[in-house]
Motif scaffolding. Structure first.
Motif, mmCIF file in Angstrom:
data_model
loop_
_atom_site.group_PDB
_atom_site.id
_atom_site.type_symbol
_atom_site.label_atom_id
_atom_site.label_comp_id
_atom_site.label_asym_id
_atom_site.label_seq_id
_atom_site.Cartn_x
_atom_site.Cartn_y
_atom_site.Cartn_z
ATOM 1 N N LEU A 12 1.842 12.145 -1.583
ATOM 2 C CA LEU A 12 3.153 11.486 -1.575
ATOM 3 C C LEU A 12 3.360 10.690 -0.291
ATOM 4 C CD1 LEU A 12 5.905 11.527 -3.306
ATOM 5 C CD2 LEU A 12 6.719 12.970 -1.463
ATOM 6 N N LEU A 13 3.212 11.387 0.848
ATOM 7 C CA LEU A 13 3.477 10.717 2.114
ATOM 8 C C LEU A 13 2.451 9.628 2.388
ATOM 9 C CD1 LEU A 13 4.682 13.677 4.357
ATOM 10 C CD2 LEU A 13 6.015 11.961 3.124
ATOM 11 N N ARG A 14 1.179 9.890 1.997
ATOM 12 C CA ARG A 14 0.136 8.905 2.259
ATOM 13 C C ARG A 14 0.435 7.603 1.510
ATOM 14 N NH1 ARG A 14 -4.400 11.709 0.635
ATOM 15 N NH2 ARG A 14 -4.405 10.619 -1.359
ATOM 16 N N GLU A 15 0.784 7.718 0.225
ATOM 17 C CA GLU A 15 1.014 6.511 -0.576
ATOM 18 C C GLU A 15 2.318 5.811 -0.179
ATOM 19 O OE1 GLU A 15 -1.228 5.505 -3.038
ATOM 20 O OE2 GLU A 15 -2.527 7.150 -2.383
ATOM 21 N N LEU A 16 3.345 6.606 0.101
ATOM 22 C CA LEU A 16 4.618 6.005 0.537
ATOM 23 C C LEU A 16 4.415 5.270 1.851
ATOM 24 C CD1 LEU A 16 7.464 8.601 -0.150
ATOM 25 C CD2 LEU A 16 7.012 6.471 -1.349
ATOM 26 N N TRP A 17 3.630 5.911 2.730
ATOM 27 C CA TRP A 17 3.384 5.275 4.031
ATOM 28 C C TRP A 17 2.659 3.952 3.845
ATOM 29 C CZ3 TRP A 17 4.522 3.911 8.514
ATOM 30 C CH2 TRP A 17 3.571 3.384 9.385
ATOM 31 N N LEU A 18 1.687 3.911 2.922
ATOM 32 C CA LEU A 18 0.974 2.663 2.644
ATOM 33 C C LEU A 18 1.964 1.562 2.253
ATOM 34 C CD1 LEU A 18 -2.304 3.203 0.582
ATOM 35 C CD2 LEU A 18 -1.971 1.832 2.633
ATOM 36 N N THR A 19 2.908 1.919 1.364
ATOM 37 C CA THR A 19 3.894 0.937 0.899
ATOM 38 C C THR A 19 4.788 0.469 2.052
ATOM 39 O OG1 THR A 19 3.901 2.039 -1.226
ATOM 40 C CG2 THR A 19 5.730 0.538 -0.789
ATOM 41 N N VAL A 20 5.288 1.439 2.816
ATOM 42 C CA VAL A 20 6.171 1.096 3.939
ATOM 43 C C VAL A 20 5.408 0.256 4.960
ATOM 44 C CG1 VAL A 20 7.405 2.063 5.907
ATOM 45 C CG2 VAL A 20 7.691 3.072 3.658
ATOM 46 N N TYR A 21 4.149 0.674 5.221
ATOM 47 C CA TYR A 21 3.338 -0.017 6.206
ATOM 48 C C TYR A 21 3.095 -1.469 5.797
ATOM 49 C CZ TYR A 21 -1.182 -1.370 8.167
ATOM 50 O OH TYR A 21 -2.191 -2.048 8.742
ATOM 51 N N ARG A 22 2.785 -1.678 4.524
ATOM 52 C CA ARG A 22 2.569 -3.045 4.043
ATOM 53 C C ARG A 22 3.855 -3.858 4.092
ATOM 54 N NH1 ARG A 22 -0.939 -0.836 -0.978
ATOM 55 N NH2 ARG A 22 -2.999 -1.040 -0.036
ATOM 56 N N GLY A 23 4.968 -3.204 3.694
ATOM 57 C CA GLY A 23 6.261 -3.889 3.771
ATOM 58 C C GLY A 23 6.562 -4.313 5.193
ATOM 59 N N LEU A 24 6.347 -3.382 6.146
ATOM 60 C CA LEU A 24 6.635 -3.684 7.545
ATOM 61 C C LEU A 24 5.712 -4.769 8.085
ATOM 62 C CD1 LEU A 24 7.395 -0.202 9.158
ATOM 63 C CD2 LEU A 24 8.977 -2.076 8.694
ATOM 64 N N ALA A 25 4.423 -4.715 7.700
ATOM 65 C CA ALA A 25 3.474 -5.726 8.186
ATOM 66 C C ALA A 25 3.909 -7.111 7.717
ATOM 67 C CB ALA A 25 2.063 -5.404 7.691
ATOM 68 N N GLY A 26 4.290 -7.229 6.440
ATOM 69 C CA GLY A 26 4.753 -8.512 5.921
ATOM 70 C C GLY A 26 6.027 -8.967 6.610
ATOM 71 N N VAL A 27 6.956 -8.022 6.810
ATOM 72 C CA VAL A 27 8.223 -8.354 7.468
ATOM 73 C C VAL A 27 7.965 -8.793 8.912
ATOM 74 C CG1 VAL A 27 10.320 -7.313 8.410
ATOM 75 C CG2 VAL A 27 9.735 -6.954 6.022
ATOM 76 N N LEU A 28 7.046 -8.100 9.581
ATOM 77 C CA LEU A 28 6.748 -8.432 10.976
ATOM 78 C C LEU A 28 6.181 -9.849 11.083
ATOM 79 C CD1 LEU A 28 6.653 -7.076 13.836
ATOM 80 C CD2 LEU A 28 4.203 -6.813 13.428
ATOM 81 N N LEU A 29 5.205 -10.159 10.220
ATOM 82 C CA LEU A 29 4.621 -11.509 10.242
ATOM 83 C C LEU A 29 5.691 -12.558 9.931
ATOM 84 C CD1 LEU A 29 1.236 -10.876 8.385
ATOM 85 C CD2 LEU A 29 1.584 -11.337 10.827
ATOM 86 N N ALA A 30 6.542 -12.255 8.944
ATOM 87 C CA ALA A 30 7.601 -13.196 8.568
ATOM 88 C C ALA A 30 8.585 -13.380 9.719
ATOM 89 C CB ALA A 30 8.335 -12.691 7.330
ATOM 90 N N ASN A 31 8.802 -12.314 10.497
ATOM 91 C CA ASN A 31 9.721 -12.409 11.628
ATOM 92 C C ASN A 31 9.177 -13.300 12.728
ATOM 93 O OD1 ASN A 31 12.298 -10.658 12.005
ATOM 94 N ND2 ASN A 31 10.989 -9.635 10.528
ATOM 95 N N VAL A 32 7.908 -13.118 13.039
ATOM 96 C CA VAL A 32 7.319 -13.940 14.100
ATOM 97 C C VAL A 32 7.360 -15.407 13.691
ATOM 98 C CG1 VAL A 32 5.225 -14.437 15.387
ATOM 99 C CG2 VAL A 32 5.867 -12.066 14.930
ATOM 100 N N ALA A 33 6.826 -15.696 12.481
ATOM 101 C CA ALA A 33 6.769 -17.088 12.032
ATOM 102 C C ALA A 33 8.177 -17.649 11.803
ATOM 103 C CB ALA A 33 5.955 -17.176 10.752
ATOM 104 N N GLY A 34 9.038 -16.855 11.162
ATOM 105 C CA GLY A 34 10.385 -17.329 10.841
ATOM 106 C C GLY A 34 11.217 -17.585 12.075
#
Lengths: 210, 253
Positions: B52-74
């Protein structure tokens, strides 16, 4: 006498409307100018062109000294305290200690609380903070848009004395207002050049005798 | 009973959920609508196996990575565009179009371009959140008073000080408001992208449960995602919104 500011044949148009049609004048060290006239004539435009905030449409503007400017709308930074608003304009070359002293002296002269944000100050205190910022650097050319507006009459004397001292030390001041301020006339004496405008667009050519 | 008061709404909501799932279970049977007990058991087994935690973390981690990249560029491009109002004006329809573009379009495109994998959710989140950061920062920059910029020039205020004392604090409330929005949407977009184009992550696990008609697990993942969403809202997004609002009203006492 050295001219700190010289305008010759300055014109300003906004779209099709001419605000200044021909302005020629020479501000010399020791002068205090008071340019008066009704609102909407273009006094602020003239002052901002003098300071280099606005560009003239035509003619020549020559400044021989740096400018301290009082904006008609104060132009304070809302998220900086009174203290920080003053510190914002101090040159980075100034030692920290020196800067602190300068700001403390200015705050006490204008009776301001340094930790307050502009929105927490009264209209009059905001005006004094804007004045403090315009004068804190002691720049030779003080151009002040409506320095007496929004302030208690008790400040008329203090501003007039400060400007008179500024002129005596080789500076010059150009002020705008709605009428001839009697306290300023008394404090400035022979240094005062009073210019009353009534027509738009503004034409200044033949200056009154000094 | 000082603890019960804030917990009460959650308790009532959980009981209502159990009641509704229980009724559905009685009406449609365990194959289509598993009982609350069966769902809880599935959730517990996912939790204790560590999945549960491993898969949820993967989702959160990917969401955060995308948000982080979008924040820098945006943030960088938004700042540049806000300082050049003409650029902002001519790109406004494009940005508005990107903002209203559903994530499914990006998922399909990235699947074609890059194939299945980690990249799909990250790129999808980036594409879905970038326009929000960009337009918020650009609007904040545009809102900075030109007279205050002129004042800085008049007094030869150093560029770095103008940036640190005037430009960045002026933009900050807009930026934080945008950030709270993209954090709320980012991880959801990541989960959808995983459903369609990734072998792992919570979204992918929902896909596997669905394709094998494992209703206990499907419900357990749904429950886990709801809890995740509520936690993000309570501990990250709401505090950020409050911070943004208090900064926006600063100096307007």
């Amino acid at each position: 006498m050295t001219a700190l500011l010289e305008l010759s044949g300055v014109r300003k148009k906004f779209g099709g409307a001419t605000v200044l049609s021909s302005v020629s004048l020479k501000v010399e060290a020791g002068d205090i100018w008071l340019i008066s006239g009704p609102s909407g004539l273009g006094k602020s435009v003239l002052l901002e062109i003098m300071a280099g905030i606005l560009a003239a449409t035509g003619g020549l503007v020559r400044r021989a000294a740096p400018v301290g400017f009082l904006f008609q709308d104060d132009a304070l930074i809302p998220w900086l305290t009174a203290y920080q608003n003053l510190a914002y304009v101090l040159p980075p070359s100034l030692a920290e200690r020196e800067a602190e002293d300068k700001i403390a002296r200015s705050l006490s002269f204008w009776e301001l609380a340094g930790e307050k944000y502009p929105a927490a100050l009264s209209g009059g205190a905001r005006r004094r903070l804007a004045l403090a910022r315009a004068l804190i650097l002691g720049r030779p050319l003080a151009i002040l848009d409506e320095p007496f507006a929004f302030l208690d009459p008790k400040w008329d004397a203090r501003i007039s004395s400060a400007l008179s001292a500024h002129a005596a030390q080789g500076g010059a001041a150009v002020l705008s207002g709605h009428s001839l301020n009697p306290i300023l006339r008394e404090k400035a004496g022979a240094k005062l050049i009073y210019l009353e405008l009534s027509d738009s667009p503004i034409v200044i050519g033949d200056l009154p005798a000094r | 009973m000082p603890l019960l008061r804030p917990a009460l709404p959650y308790l009532v909501s959980a009981l209502l959920w159990a009641l509704l799932t229980g009724i559905a279970n009685l009406v449609w049977g365990p194959a289509l609508a598993p009982s609350p007990l069966a769902i809880s058991r599935a959730l517990a087994s996912l939790l204790f196996s560590g999945e549960l935690l491993r898969e949820l973390w993967l989702t959160v981690y990917r969401g955060l990575a995308g948000v982080l990249l979008a924040n820098v560029a945006g943030a960088l491009l938004g700042l540049a565009a806000g300082l050049a109002p003409f650029v902002l004006k001519v790109t406004a329809p494009l940005v508005a179009g990107l903002q209203s573009c559903p994530p499914i379009v990006w998922i399909a495109l990235v699947l074609v371009w890059a194939g299945v994998g980690d990249f799909v959710p990250v790129a999808t989140v980036f594409a879905a959140t970038f326009p929000f950061v960009f337009s918020n920062v650009a609007q904040g920059t545009l809102g900075l008073s030109p007279r205050l910029l002129a004042m800085g020039r008049l007094y030869n205020v150093p560029r770095l000080r103008v940036l640190r004392r005037f430009v960045l604090p002026g933009i900050l409330p807009y930026y934080l408001a945008g950030l709270s929005t993209v954090l709320a949407t980012g991880w959801k977009a990541a989960a959808v992208a995983e459903f369609l184009g990734s072998p792992d992550g919570a979204g992918a696990r929902i896909y596997w449960s669905y394709s094998r008609l494992n209703m206990e697990e499907l419900n357990a993942w749904a429950l886990a995602l709801i809890v995740l969403g509520l936690s993000l809202e309570a501990f990250l997004i709401t505090p950020l919104r409050k911070k943004a609002a208090s900064l926006a009203s600063r100096g307007r006492a």
